[in-house]
Write an enzyme that holds these catalytic residues in place. Structure first.
Site, mmCIF file in Angstrom:
data_model
loop_
_atom_site.group_PDB
_atom_site.id
_atom_site.type_symbol
_atom_site.label_atom_id
_atom_site.label_comp_id
_atom_site.label_asym_id
_atom_site.label_seq_id
_atom_site.Cartn_x
_atom_site.Cartn_y
_atom_site.Cartn_z
ATOM 1 N N ILE A 139 0.849 -1.201 0.000
ATOM 2 C CA ILE A 139 0.000 0.000 0.000
ATOM 3 C C ILE A 139 0.881 1.246 0.000
ATOM 4 C CG2 ILE A 139 -2.000 -1.047 1.150
ATOM 5 C CD1 ILE A 139 -1.030 0.655 3.673
ATOM 6 N N ASP A 140 2.139 1.086 0.443
ATOM 7 C CA ASP A 140 3.041 2.254 0.506
ATOM 8 C C ASP A 140 3.441 2.731 -0.894
ATOM 9 O OD1 ASP A 140 2.846 1.623 3.146
ATOM 10 O OD2 ASP A 140 4.989 1.426 3.528
ATOM 11 N N GLY A 195 3.269 4.672 5.779
ATOM 12 C CA GLY A 195 4.331 4.995 4.815
ATOM 13 C C GLY A 195 5.602 5.210 5.599
ATOM 14 N N GLU A 250 3.649 8.386 8.523
ATOM 15 C CA GLU A 250 4.096 7.883 9.826
ATOM 16 C C GLU A 250 5.617 7.968 9.989
ATOM 17 O OE1 GLU A 250 3.115 3.676 9.961
ATOM 18 O OE2 GLU A 250 4.402 3.254 8.247
#
Ligand code: F6P
Length: 412
Positions: A139-140, A195, A250
């Site tokens: 997803i990053d 992330g 993050e």
């Protein structure tokens, strides 16, 4: 009865998924399984990533079984197990893996993962000659896929990884929703997005109406922190509803006044088997400094696992089937140590095998968000990034209601 002439009859292909889950892994598994079955392979699923090849093995038969590719996460489960020795686990598990590949008669491995899982697969291919094909997942969106985005006559190196499109939609919608509560209270809401090393996902908040943001690629030194606060103040004053949603990754590296150095905020400093700590909590630090330094009412909101959860979205569904078509091509040519990728950034209806290619799994590494997509002086995602997102998300996910009611003056 007609005899079956299938190219890979008698051979077995096994699929595993490693690392953090995404909404698109089941779709990848189903798409690869279906195509491999058509080629004649018996298809196995290895449970919990590399862990399923340790000990006695944990293997299931996926052939002729119903499989829901729209359902999020991974039905094969996942882990961050590393076959190679690491600080956390000094044991070399490669002999166990080789033994089980032999015991279960697995001829080809398809590894669905990011840099860690596919990096380990590539090493097994190179050092032990195990035929592997990587399948991208994160997803990053920071796995180097060499996908070219043409924008204003320029060719920008972008990334499109299965899992990102579904997560992007979730974060754009999340930001678009949180905007209304921020507006109601004239607040600044600092929105923390997954992330660790890259801001691709954080940037999707602009499709939820956010403007400013912070990403791990560009560290916030003492001087840049001062500039950032100035930008926040100005943007707040300029905003029609006196409110802001500020997405931050993050993994943002932020100047800590007390420690007098740039640092990250850990949720846990314990490292996983690939050497990664867990981040979390930077939004709280930034929100409280915005309150203290600018006197604005600020709150923190962590989006966390929300981005990773839920169903596979349409773009991801089609992306995974398209990349699985490319896996067929690699299997037919017995081209191992490769990973299928999208060669250019295309909208949904152009997700077709002719727009794919494959890259050497040794080159995948980490691909940060470049300055084409993030203006480091303005702390803003650029128009080029909007154009990139438009291909995947089609349109923004927020509304505006900028009321300008006339004030009532009491009659004398
Ligand atoms: O897979 C990458 C990621 O989504 C990162 O953005 C995040 O730091 C990490 O997973 C957290 O995963 P977990 O808590 O499952 O280890």
């Amino acid at each position: 009865m007609a005899r079956e002439h299938k190219l890979f009859k008698g051979k077995t292909l096994a699929i595993l998924s490693g690392g953090g889950d995404t909404p698109a892994i089941n779709s990848s598994i189903e798409s690869v399984r279906n195509r491999a079955s058509m080629l004649g392979y018996k298809v196995y699923g290895i449970k919990k990533g590399w862990k399923g090849l340790l000990g006695d093995g944990d293997i299931v038969d996926l052939s002729h079984q119903p499989y829901d590719g729209w359902y999020g996460g991974t039905a094969l489960n996942s882990s961050r197990t590393n076959p190679f020795p690491s600080k956390k686990n000094p044991e070399n598990r490669v002999p166990q893996i080789l033994k089980n590949l032999k015991r279960y008669k697995i001829d080809v491995l398809v590894t669905i993962g990011g840099d860690d899982t596919n990096g380990a697969a590539k090493r097994l291919y190179e050092t032990e000659g195990i035929p592997v094909i990587g399948f991208p997942k994160t997803i990053d969106n920071d796995l180097r896929t060499g996908t070219i985005h043409k924008y204003n006559g320029k060719e920008i190196e972008a990334v499109i990884c299965p899992g990102f499109p579904s997560a992007a939609k979730a974060i754009a919608e999340f930001a678009g929703r949180i905007k209304t509560t921020a507006e109601s209270h004239n607040r600044v809401i600092v929105l923390e997005v997954m992330g660790r090393d890259a801001g691709w996902l954080t940037g999707t908040s602009i499709f939820g109406g956010a403007k400013l943001g912070l990403i791990p690629e560009y560290e916030i030194t003492k001087e840049r922190k001062r500039m950032f606060f100035e930008r926040v103040k100005q943007a707040y004053m300029d905003s029609p509803r006196k409110s802001l949603v500020i997405p931050v990754s993050e993994g943002v590296r932020w100047y800590d006044d007390k420690k007098d150095k740039v640092d990250v905020v850990y949720a846990s400093s314990e490292l996983d088997e690939y050497g990664h700590p867990r981040f979390g909590g930077i939004s709280g630090v930034i929100a409280s400094e915005i309150s203290q330094k600018l006197g604005l009412d600020a709150r923190a909101q962590i989006t966390g696992y929300y981005a990773r959860s839920g169903i596979c979205r349409k773009y991801d569904r089609r992306l995974t089937t398209t990349l699985a078509d490319k896996v067929v091509d690699l299997l037919l040519r017995e081209k191992y140590g490769q990973m299928p990728v999208l060669s250019k950034v295309v909208p949904y209806h152009e997700l077709e095998e002719y727009n794919t290619s494959s890259i050497d799994m040794g080159t995948i590494g980490n691909k940060p968000l470049s300055e084409d997509y993030f203006d480091i002086d303005k702390f803003e995602f650029t128009d080029a990034y909007s154009d990139f997102l438009k291909k995947i998300l089609k349109y923004p996910r927020f509304l505006d209601f900028n009321s300008d009611f006339p004030a009532v003056v009491p009659e004398k």
